[in-house]
Enzyme design. Structure first.
Site, PDB file in Angstrom:
ATOM      1  N   LYS A 151       7.729   0.397   2.328  1.00 12.68           N
ATOM      2  CA  LYS A 151       6.683   1.370   2.089  1.00 12.68           C
ATOM      3  C   LYS A 151       7.045   2.725   2.691  1.00 12.68           C
ATOM      4  O   LYS A 151       6.705   3.769   2.187  1.00 12.68           O
ATOM      5  CB  LYS A 151       5.406   0.849   2.747  1.00 12.68           C
ATOM      6  CG  LYS A 151       4.148   1.531   2.296  1.00 12.68           C
ATOM      7  CD  LYS A 151       2.988   1.144   3.191  1.00 12.68           C
ATOM      8  CE  LYS A 151       2.171   0.004   2.669  1.00 12.68           C
ATOM      9  NZ  LYS A 151       0.849  -0.132   3.179  1.00 12.68           N
TER      10      LYS A 151
HETATM   11  N1  GLU Z   1      -4.491  -4.150   2.477  1.00 11.95           N
HETATM   12  C1  GLU Z   1      -3.352  -5.014   2.461  1.00 11.95           C
HETATM   13  C2  GLU Z   1      -2.062  -4.213   2.376  1.00 11.95           C
HETATM   14  O1  GLU Z   1      -2.032  -3.139   1.814  1.00 11.95           O
HETATM   15  C3  GLU Z   1      -3.338  -5.975   1.302  1.00 11.95           C
HETATM   16  C4  GLU Z   1      -4.551  -6.813   1.223  1.00 11.95           C
HETATM   17  C5  GLU Z   1      -4.432  -8.005   0.310  1.00 11.95           C
HETATM   18  O2  GLU Z   1      -4.004  -7.840  -0.829  1.00 11.95           O
HETATM   19  O3  GLU Z   1      -4.810  -9.073   0.730  1.00 11.95           O
HETATM   20  O4  GLU Z   1      -1.044  -4.665   2.863  1.00 11.95           O
END
Ligand code: GLU
Length: 487
Positions: free
Chosen positions: A259
């Site tokens: 990322k």
């Molecule tokens: N918010 C989490 C992330 O961006 C992902 C949440 C999920 O898909 O369970 O890593």
């Protein structure tokens, strides 16, 4: 994969930067699954980590999904029955559940400091024990709690993991089992009361009636913790969402795409002139296939054909060359007006044109001759600059290439031939130049035409030469050739 009548699937990014290839592959599969099943796509922003998730990144995430055409049924801007859809606006909800878990004995206060935890972690590593919380504060006496409090310690809230294991069926991977020995008691809420991801995600998936969780494989190991939260919420197992963990997307070097690596942000691909439909088409193939060797698919075909059964569990490799090939195909498939619309922002921001009606007219003739040749839209300004530039000069890097005797000879012959032309169309220009330079002077086409190309377009890379001369017009072409002969 579903026995749930109304599919509700969610995309739940934590935008700590621009969304990247992995996020969008997840969003795309979520979207395709919702659309294929006639279900709902919920877009939820997981912004409880306010230091890393900024308003600017949240807005960028919203804009990126819109640009890609991945519309949602509930979430930011559209609202919905189960909102708010920003976790930072749901803090009271998490607090209520945390208290409930504490009262039920599912969770407990933990007073260990970070330094103590770190020291014990080092010890575990040295003794080859599984790292993780050792349960020190699980059963504190009233006296111990009082001592910690009077020492001014602020507790976090931890979930109590019972002995045993968690088993669930992943729609892509089949049965997955986690021994709790390796799932230590985890933090639900920080000392300031703010929730951690595991708490917020699990509570929201239940409260928002999510039926399917399609997400990256990196989150597979957090599933047993989330299931533990469902249990503490006293949700019946039949009401747990169905999990489907999508395979990793690896880089060319087999390392995981990250990322924090700007190269993989979708914003970067957008700036490079990749079309949204090409990005979606290519990302759809990362872990899924339409069932035959077909690689060029439309969004409508994706919706029609997308099933979780066709998602592969082995890692997919991101290959920019393949994305470029698909982008080139999608560019060639554009109708002229559409191609013009998509090209304009690139030409305007590069200040190649100001957008006048005359310029648009020229563009409508020029775009078809480059449509076959470009891989992305960002190449256009550089390719068409020669048609619009006011004070044309050949760049100092290119100029020396056409000052030698042989090039000057070619340019002089070419000048004489084009000056006497009456019909200024690319066929006539080509005919007269081929006859003079190839047939009569016996030059190889590459040698014969590259000097002329540099003289009139300023670069050895340009749209097709004869079409370029036609578009440029007789007068400007002649002026440019003369300008480099006199040097
Ligand atoms: N918010 C989490 C992330 O961006 C992902 C949440 C999920 O898909 O369970 O890593």
């Amino acid at each position: 994969m579903s026995n749930k009548s109304q599919v509700r699937v969610r995309f739940a990014p934590s935008p700590t930067g621009d969304l990247h290839v992995g996020n969008i592959r997840t969003a795309l599969f979520d979207w395709a699954y919702a659309r294929h099943t006639g279900g709902k796509l919920i877009f939820r922003i997981e912004d409880t980590d306010k230091e890393r998730v900024t308003d600017q990144y949240i807005q960028a995430a919203i804009d990126t999904l819109k640009w890609l055409g991945l519309n949602w049924d509930e979430g930011p801007e559209v609202g919905g029955e189960y909102g708010p859809y920003l976790q930072s606006q749901r803090l009271d909800i998490y607090k209520t559940w945390t208290e409930k878990f504490l009262n039920q004995g599912d969770a407990y206060h933990c007073y260990c400091s970070s330094a103590e935890l770190e020291e014990r972690r080092q010890h575990q590593m040295k003794n080859h024990q599984a790292p993780g919380y050792d349960g020190k504060c699980r059963d504190l006496t009233t006296q111990q709690v009082a001592d910690y409090k009077s020492a001014g310690r602020e507790p976090v809230v931890r979930m109590r993991m019972p002995k045993g294991e968690t088993v669930f069926v992943d729609a892509i991977r089949g049965e997955v089992k986690f021994e709790h020995e390796y799932v230590p008691d985890f933090v639900l809420a920080r000392a300031d009361g703010s929730p951690l991801y595991t708490l917020a995600v699990a509570v929201d998936d239940i409260l928002m009636k999510v039926t399917h969780v399609l997400r990256g494989e990196d989150l597979l190991s957090s599933t047993p913790r989330q299931i533990r939260v469902y249990q503490a919420m006293q949700v019946a197992p039949a009401d747990y969402p169905i999990f489907a963990h999508l395979p990793f997307v690896m880089g060319q070097d087999n390392a995981k795409l990250s990322k924090r690596n700007g190269e993989v942000s979708i914003a970067w691909y957008r700036e490079q002139g990749f079309l949204p439909e090409a990005i979606c088409n290519y990302l759809a193939l990362l872990g899924w296939s339409p069932g035959d060797d077909k690689e060029n698919i439309t969004m409508a075909e994706l919706v029609e054909l997308f099933t979780v059964e066709r998602v592969n569990s082995s890692p997919a490799k991101f290959d920019i060359k393949k994305l470029e090939a698909i982008n080139g195909d999608k560019i060639r498939a554009l109708k002229l007006d559409e191609f013009l619309d998509r090209s304009l922002p690139f030409l305007l921001s590069a200040k190649i044109i100001s957008g006048s009606a005359d310029e648009i007219k020229v563009l409508k003739s020029a775009l078809p001759i480059i449509q076959e040749r470009i891989v992305n839209l960002a190449e256009i300004p550089q390719m068409l600059n020669f048609l619009f530039v006011k004070d044309f000069t050949v760049s100092p890097e290119e100029l020396p290439k056409i000052l030698d005797d042989a090039s000057q000879q070619v340019l002089k012959v070419a000048l004489a031939k084009v000056e006497s032309l009456t019909d200024w169309d690319h066929q006539s220009i080509e005919a007269v130049l081929r006859k003079a330079l190839i047939d009569e002077l016996g030059l190889k086409p590459r040698i014969a035409f590259s000097s002329l190309r540099i003289a009139v377009t300023g670069s050895h890379i340009s749209p097709p030469l004869f079409e370029s001369l036609e578009l440029l017009g007789k007068e400007r072409s002649i002026t440019r050739i003369k300008a480099v002969i006199s040097k």
